[in-house]
Design a protein around this motif. Structure first.
Motif, short mmCIF file in Angstrom:
data_model
loop_
_atom_site.label_atom_id
_atom_site.label_comp_id
_atom_site.label_asym_id
_atom_site.label_seq_id
_atom_site.Cartn_x
_atom_site.Cartn_y
_atom_site.Cartn_z
N ALA A 105 0.83 -1.21 0.00
CA ALA A 105 0.00 0.00 0.00
C ALA A 105 0.86 1.25 0.00
O ALA A 105 0.58 2.22 -0.70
CB ALA A 105 -0.93 -0.01 1.21
N GLY A 106 1.96 1.23 0.78
CA GLY A 106 2.88 2.36 0.82
C GLY A 106 3.54 2.59 -0.53
O GLY A 106 3.71 3.72 -0.98
N ALA A 107 3.92 1.48 -1.19
CA ALA A 107 4.57 1.57 -2.51
C ALA A 107 3.61 2.18 -3.53
O ALA A 107 4.01 3.01 -4.36
CB ALA A 107 5.05 0.19 -2.96
N ILE A 108 2.34 1.75 -3.47
CA ILE A 108 1.34 2.30 -4.41
C ILE A 108 1.20 3.80 -4.18
O ILE A 108 1.05 4.57 -5.13
CB ILE A 108 -0.01 1.58 -4.21
N GLY A 109 1.30 4.23 -2.92
CA GLY A 109 1.13 5.64 -2.61
C GLY A 109 2.30 6.51 -3.01
O GLY A 109 2.12 7.70 -3.27
N ILE A 110 3.49 5.96 -3.08
CA ILE A 110 4.68 6.79 -3.33
C ILE A 110 5.40 6.43 -4.63
O ILE A 110 5.68 7.29 -5.46
CB ILE A 110 5.66 6.68 -2.13
N VAL A 111 5.68 5.14 -4.83
CA VAL A 111 6.53 4.71 -5.95
C VAL A 111 5.84 4.90 -7.30
O VAL A 111 6.50 5.26 -8.28
CB VAL A 111 6.93 3.23 -5.75
N PHE A 112 4.54 4.64 -7.36
CA PHE A 112 3.86 4.58 -8.66
C PHE A 112 3.13 5.87 -9.04
O PHE A 112 2.33 5.88 -9.97
CB PHE A 112 2.86 3.41 -8.66
N GLY A 113 3.42 6.96 -8.33
CA GLY A 113 2.74 8.21 -8.63
C GLY A 113 3.03 8.71 -10.04
O GLY A 113 2.12 9.13 -10.76
N ASP A 114 4.31 8.65 -10.45
CA ASP A 114 4.70 9.17 -11.76
C ASP A 114 4.07 8.36 -12.89
O ASP A 114 3.38 8.89 -13.76
CB ASP A 114 6.24 9.16 -11.87
N ARG A 148 22.98 -3.76 -1.15
CA ARG A 148 22.53 -3.97 0.24
C ARG A 148 21.12 -3.43 0.45
O ARG A 148 20.83 -2.75 1.42
CB ARG A 148 23.50 -3.29 1.22
N GLY A 149 20.24 -3.71 -0.53
CA GLY A 149 18.84 -3.31 -0.42
C GLY A 149 18.50 -1.99 -1.08
O GLY A 149 17.34 -1.70 -1.30
N GLU A 150 19.50 -1.17 -1.41
CA GLU A 150 19.26 0.13 -2.02
C GLU A 150 19.35 0.05 -3.54
O GLU A 150 20.13 -0.74 -4.08
CB GLU A 150 20.27 1.17 -1.51
N GLY A 151 18.56 0.87 -4.23
CA GLY A 151 18.57 0.90 -5.69
C GLY A 151 18.84 2.29 -6.21
O GLY A 151 19.10 3.22 -5.46
N GLY A 152 18.81 2.43 -7.54
CA GLY A 152 19.10 3.72 -8.18
C GLY A 152 20.45 3.69 -8.87
O GLY A 152 21.29 2.84 -8.60
N GLY A 188 8.63 6.95 -15.17
CA GLY A 188 8.49 6.61 -13.76
C GLY A 188 8.93 5.18 -13.48
O GLY A 188 9.00 4.77 -12.32
N ALA A 189 9.25 4.41 -14.54
CA ALA A 189 9.71 3.03 -14.32
C ALA A 189 11.00 2.99 -13.52
O ALA A 189 11.21 2.12 -12.68
CB ALA A 189 9.91 2.33 -15.67
N GLU A 190 11.89 3.98 -13.78
CA GLU A 190 13.17 4.01 -13.06
C GLU A 190 12.97 4.31 -11.58
O GLU A 190 13.82 3.98 -10.75
CB GLU A 190 14.13 5.03 -13.70
N ALA A 191 11.81 4.91 -11.23
CA ALA A 191 11.52 5.21 -9.83
C ALA A 191 11.32 3.93 -9.02
O ALA A 191 11.57 3.90 -7.81
CB ALA A 191 10.29 6.10 -9.72
N SER A 214 11.05 14.45 -3.41
CA SER A 214 11.73 13.68 -2.37
C SER A 214 12.87 12.86 -2.98
O SER A 214 13.93 12.71 -2.36
CB SER A 214 10.74 12.74 -1.67
N GLY A 215 12.63 12.34 -4.19
CA GLY A 215 13.67 11.58 -4.89
C GLY A 215 14.88 12.44 -5.20
O GLY A 215 16.03 11.99 -5.10
#
Length: 644
Positions: free
Chosen positions: A31-40, A95-99, A245-248, A329-330
């Motif tokens: 639910a958190g991911a839907i709220g933040i990650v997929f906005g773009d 170690r769990g981080e992306g980008g 927004g896929a890269e997000a 925020s990104g």
């Protein structure tokens, strides 16, 4: 051991409870991911389908083109988002981080900094630079496209579109300093509602024309190219807006994890998006040609019946604000990583949440983004004009991600060369096609993100190069520490207390120590030569953070290591330090910093204009005192001169 039936029941209940709580945790993260990650990517249906038909290279809204475009949208989502990012690239976590920067650090650490990694590093830095161009255009086009929905409700609202959009964006940037914790709690429910509405509107129109589902067949995309050729290629420049927004997904992986993001995409977001795109296509096909020609100018809001269009505009505007918030925020997070990895000078970073370490605010980035976004809105006037500038930064970053993926598959994961080669060939073909189609937008506005990217790239590489040269020059001029201790320790007067000399290199005697001895002619009883290092991994555990070396005569060499996702706090690290005398007390500790003044040098280093740029960046960098959280009343700054 004997187990009673009641014991079995208790164990079963305990396991069931643990499984239930784990499932609840994953659902909460989803639910958190839907709220933040997929906005773009979630706000793309507002303008992507429209721009493909009514943008700078218009297409007739007939069956051939609608089926072809929808087929391209679906298979782009499958190849670019589902397979490339969700299934493969998100496995390459640091170690769990992306980008891009996290992936760069992973490649650099794993390959040991081989010579061929230098161009890979430059590519990764350029992808980061392009991100800044993208983070300026995304809020502008998203909010503007949603507010333009008011003209669908009532044509007389047209003069108010720009002022309302500017007001919303100004308010969004103004509240950044207060943090997003409270507003963020609303993101999930709003975006869940938004995606549910997308799906519902799409299903409603698909029911009137179920044959639109045939558009999922890739043959329709092939037919589109066979029929239209170059026009189909140009259409890719607008189709790619559906996957911005896929890269997000990869960049935000550290906040939610790969599994919740993947589940959210496959089970909820992807179906909702495709149902809406198919619904837009079904609605257009069910209309007479003359009506369809008008509807295609803003099909998203016309999906809703007249009485529900204003609520849809309000919901879409809230979704675009959330998408913009995620991008802002990104930009803060990417800047923090770039600072820690040595690509950007120190900037003032404010934490806006006591519990969430990732919630930060960087004033310089916030206000720079705000003015550039405002400039974009005022200059381009409409989301359709902005669409010409949008896409080139995204496709450029996607192409670079594929280059980085090639290094991961061949050098890190050691995949079968034939399988990896075929997969990469498909990704490169798709990415180059999209990037090539977006290059045709350069004269119409695509120059803007490229210009921003080039400026950011110049700043990032100039700082990294200048900092490296400065450290090398300081190391060359430094006196060996053992010689200094043997000559100065017994001759200088020792005074009570602790002196901490901050130095960027763990070799030799810091300039601040030499200057202090020269002017004050005293040494403290305990002298700490402190270097803070940022590792190529996101987090360093507390127990392995400090490396202490006793140099004798009250001198100690201390290296404190932080991950690139952590914020340095030198006093806190010293308070936990043991093995070098009594406990540290800040009121008995003095911190000595060297402030460098750059001098022009005859030896080759950087071009003169880059030396001047680096000197300007150095002068305007945040003070080490604030960056390392040093107590303001315990800091002494001493000047030094360095040639680069």
């Amino acid at each position: 051991m004997t187990v009673t039936p009641s014991g079995e029941a208790e164990t079963y209940e305990s396991n069931a409870s643990h499984q239930h709580s784990r499932e609840q945790g994953i659902l909460k993260l989803c639910a958190g991911a839907i709220g933040i990650v997929f906005g773009d990517i979630g706000t793309s249906p507002i303008y992507a389908f429209r721009e493909t038909f009514a943008g700078h290279h218009p297409l007739d809204p007939d069956a051939l083109h609608i089926y072809g475009v929808l087929s391209l949208v679906f298979w782009s989502m499958m190849l670019v988002v589902t397979i490339k990012y969700v299934s493969i690239i998100m496995r390459a976590d640091n170690r769990g981080e992306g980008g891009s920067l996290a992936l760069l650090a992973l490649i650099n650490r794993t390959t040991g900094g081989k010579r061929w990694t230098a161009p890979i590093v430059l590519l990764g830095v350029f992808a980061t630079a392009l991100f800044y161009g993208d983070s300026m255009i995304t809020p502008a086009i998203s909010v503007l496209s949603a507010v333009e929905g008011l003209t669908v409700v009532e044509a007389s609202f047209d003069p108010w579109v720009l002022p309302i959009a500017i007001g919303i964006l100004a308010g969004l940037f103004a509240i950044q300093s207060r943090g997003t914790a409270k507003v963020g709690a609303l993101f999930g429910p709003i975006m869940l509602t938004y995606f549910a509405v997308l799906a519902g509107l799409g299903v409603w129109h698909i029911a009137d024309n179920p044959s639109i589902l045939y558009a999922l067949n890739p043959w329709y995309a092939v037919q589109f190219f066979l029929s239209d050729g170059f026009m189909a290629f140009l259409a890719l420049g607008s189709v790619v807006l559906a996957v911005t927004g896929a890269e997000a997904l990869y960049a935000d992986m550290g906040h939610f994890g790969r599994k919740p993001i993947g589940l959210s995409w496959l089970c909820f977001v992807l179906p909702a998006l495709m149902l809406n795109y198919l619904g837009q296509g079904a609605m257009i096909l069910s209309q007479a040609p003359e009506v369809a020609a008008q509807t295609i100018k803003n099909p998203f809001f016309l999906l809703a019946p007249q009485e529900l269009r204003l609520p849809l505009v309000i919901l879409a505007t809230m979704a675009t604000v959330i998408a913009s918030q995620a991008v802002i925020s990104g930009a803060f997070s990417v800047t923090q990583q770039a600072i820690q990895l040595g690509f950007i000078p120190r900037l003032r970073i404010t934490h806006t949440s006591a519990s969430a370490a990732g919630q930060i605010y960087i004033p310089v980035i916030n206000w720079a983004l705000m003015w550039m976004v405002m400039l974009l809105v005022v200059t381009f006037q409409s989301s359709s004009n902005l669409a010409a500038a949008y896409g080139i930064a995204v496709t450029g970053a996607m192409l670079i991600d594929t280059c980085l993926l090639a290094v991961v598959l061949f050098s890190l994961w050691k995949w079968n060369k034939a399988i990896a080669g075929v997969l990469l060939a498909v990704f490169f073909f798709v990415d180059l096609a999209y990037f090539g189609a977006n290059l045709t937008k350069v004269p119409d506005g695509g120059w803007f993100p490229l210009l921003v990217g080039c400026i950011a790239f110049t700043l990032l590489t100039t700082w990294a190069k200048g900092r490296k040269l400065m450290i090398e020059r300081m190391r060359e001029a430094a006196m060996p520490i053992k010689i200094f201790i043997s000559s100065a320790a017994n001759s200088a007067t020792r005074v009570p207390g602790t002196a901490v000399f901050m130095t960027s290199t763990p070799d030799g005697v810091p300039h601040a120590l030499l200057h202090n001895l020269k002017h004050n002619k005293v040494l403290h009883e305990r002298v700490i030569l402190l270097t803070v290092k940022i590792a190529d991994e996101p987090f360093i555990k507390q127990e392995t953070r400090c490396m202490l070396d006793d140099l004798g005569n009250g001198f100690h060499r201390l290296i404190i290591r932080y991950g690139f996702m952590q914020e340095p706090d030198v006093p806190a690290a010293l308070m936990r330090l043991t093995g070098c005398g009594p406990e540290f007390k800040m009121m008995d500790t003095s911190f000595f910093l060297a402030r460098q003044t750059l001098l022009p040098a005859s030896r080759p280093g950087m071009a003169v204009w880059r030396e001047k740029l680096f000197a300007w960046m150095l002068r305007n960098a945040e003070s080490a005192m604030e960056f390392f959280r040093l107590p303001t009343n315990r800091v002494v700054e001493l000047g030094s001169q360095v040639e680069i």
